[in-house]
Scaffold this motif. Structure first.
Motif, PDB file in Angstrom:
ATOM      1  N   GLU A  31       0.828  -1.206   0.000  1.00 17.99           N
ATOM      2  CA  GLU A  31       0.000   0.000   0.000  1.00 17.99           C
ATOM      3  C   GLU A  31       0.863   1.257   0.000  1.00 17.99           C
ATOM      4  N   VAL A  32       1.929   1.222   0.768  1.00 19.23           N
ATOM      5  CA  VAL A  32       2.861   2.353   0.816  1.00 19.23           C
ATOM      6  C   VAL A  32       3.424   2.619  -0.570  1.00 19.23           C
ATOM      7  N   SER A  33       3.836   1.563  -1.251  1.00 23.73           N
ATOM      8  CA  SER A  33       4.385   1.700  -2.592  1.00 23.73           C
ATOM      9  C   SER A  33       3.362   2.328  -3.541  1.00 23.73           C
ATOM     10  N   GLU A  34       2.123   1.843  -3.493  1.00 23.40           N
ATOM     11  CA  GLU A  34       1.065   2.387  -4.354  1.00 23.40           C
ATOM     12  C   GLU A  34       0.806   3.856  -4.059  1.00 23.40           C
ATOM     13  N   VAL A  35       0.735   4.198  -2.779  1.00 27.00           N
ATOM     14  CA  VAL A  35       0.463   5.590  -2.388  1.00 27.00           C
ATOM     15  C   VAL A  35       1.611   6.489  -2.831  1.00 27.00           C
ATOM     16  N   LEU A  36       2.844   6.039  -2.627  1.00 25.87           N
ATOM     17  CA  LEU A  36       3.996   6.849  -3.025  1.00 25.87           C
ATOM     18  C   LEU A  36       4.016   7.088  -4.532  1.00 25.87           C
ATOM     19  N   ILE A  37       3.759   6.058  -5.311  1.00 25.71           N
ATOM     20  CA  ILE A  37       3.778   6.206  -6.764  1.00 25.71           C
ATOM     21  C   ILE A  37       2.671   7.152  -7.223  1.00 25.71           C
ATOM     22  N   ALA A  38       1.470   7.000  -6.660  1.00 26.92           N
ATOM     23  CA  ALA A  38       0.362   7.893  -7.020  1.00 26.92           C
ATOM     24  C   ALA A  38       0.678   9.332  -6.598  1.00 26.92           C
ATOM     25  N   TRP A  39       1.241   9.492  -5.405  1.00 22.86           N
ATOM     26  CA  TRP A  39       1.594  10.817  -4.900  1.00 22.86           C
ATOM     27  C   TRP A  39       2.625  11.480  -5.805  1.00 22.86           C
ATOM     28  N   LEU A  40       3.626  10.710  -6.222  1.00 25.62           N
ATOM     29  CA  LEU A  40       4.663  11.267  -7.092  1.00 25.62           C
ATOM     30  C   LEU A  40       4.132  11.562  -8.491  1.00 25.62           C
ATOM     31  N   VAL A  50      12.173  12.166  -2.444  1.00 26.51           N
ATOM     32  CA  VAL A  50      11.975  10.725  -2.287  1.00 26.51           C
ATOM     33  C   VAL A  50      13.223   9.976  -2.740  1.00 26.51           C
ATOM     34  N   LYS A  51      13.759  10.370  -3.886  1.00 22.79           N
ATOM     35  CA  LYS A  51      14.975   9.710  -4.377  1.00 22.79           C
ATOM     36  C   LYS A  51      16.131   9.893  -3.407  1.00 22.79           C
ATOM     37  N   SER A  52      16.281  11.095  -2.882  1.00 23.76           N
ATOM     38  CA  SER A  52      17.353  11.366  -1.931  1.00 23.76           C
ATOM     39  C   SER A  52      17.197  10.512  -0.676  1.00 23.76           C
TER      40      SER A  52
END
Length: 78
Positions: A31-40, A50-52
């Motif tokens: 879920e974290v991965s999905e939220v991060l990708i959608a947020w980005l 995020v990359k840093s």
């Protein structure tokens, strides 16, 4: 006794929360991965932070759990 530095999903979530990612403690790593990708996707200006943060985790020399490492690699390739 051997002590190993380990980065797990809790450490990863804490790092992402620390940079302002819209996550909740109760979310699974998927879920974290999905939220991060959608947020980005919606807020690409956050990608450098995020990359840093991912690069910092990777550079610690600690053992990163494979599932967490997969998410980090996915985010670094964005």
């Amino acid at each position: 006794m051997m002590i190993v530095d380990l980065i797990d999903e809790v450490d990863f979530k804490e790092k992402m929360l620390g940079i302002g990612a819209p996550l909740k403690d109760c979310q699974t790593l998927a879920e974290v991965s999905e939220v991060l990708i959608a947020w980005l996707d919606e807020n690409p200006e956050h990608l450098p932070k995020v990359k840093s943060a991912c690069e910092e985790l990777d550079a610690t020399g600690a053992t990163i759990l494979p599932d967490v490492h997969d998410v980090i690699k996915q985010l670094l390739q964005k």
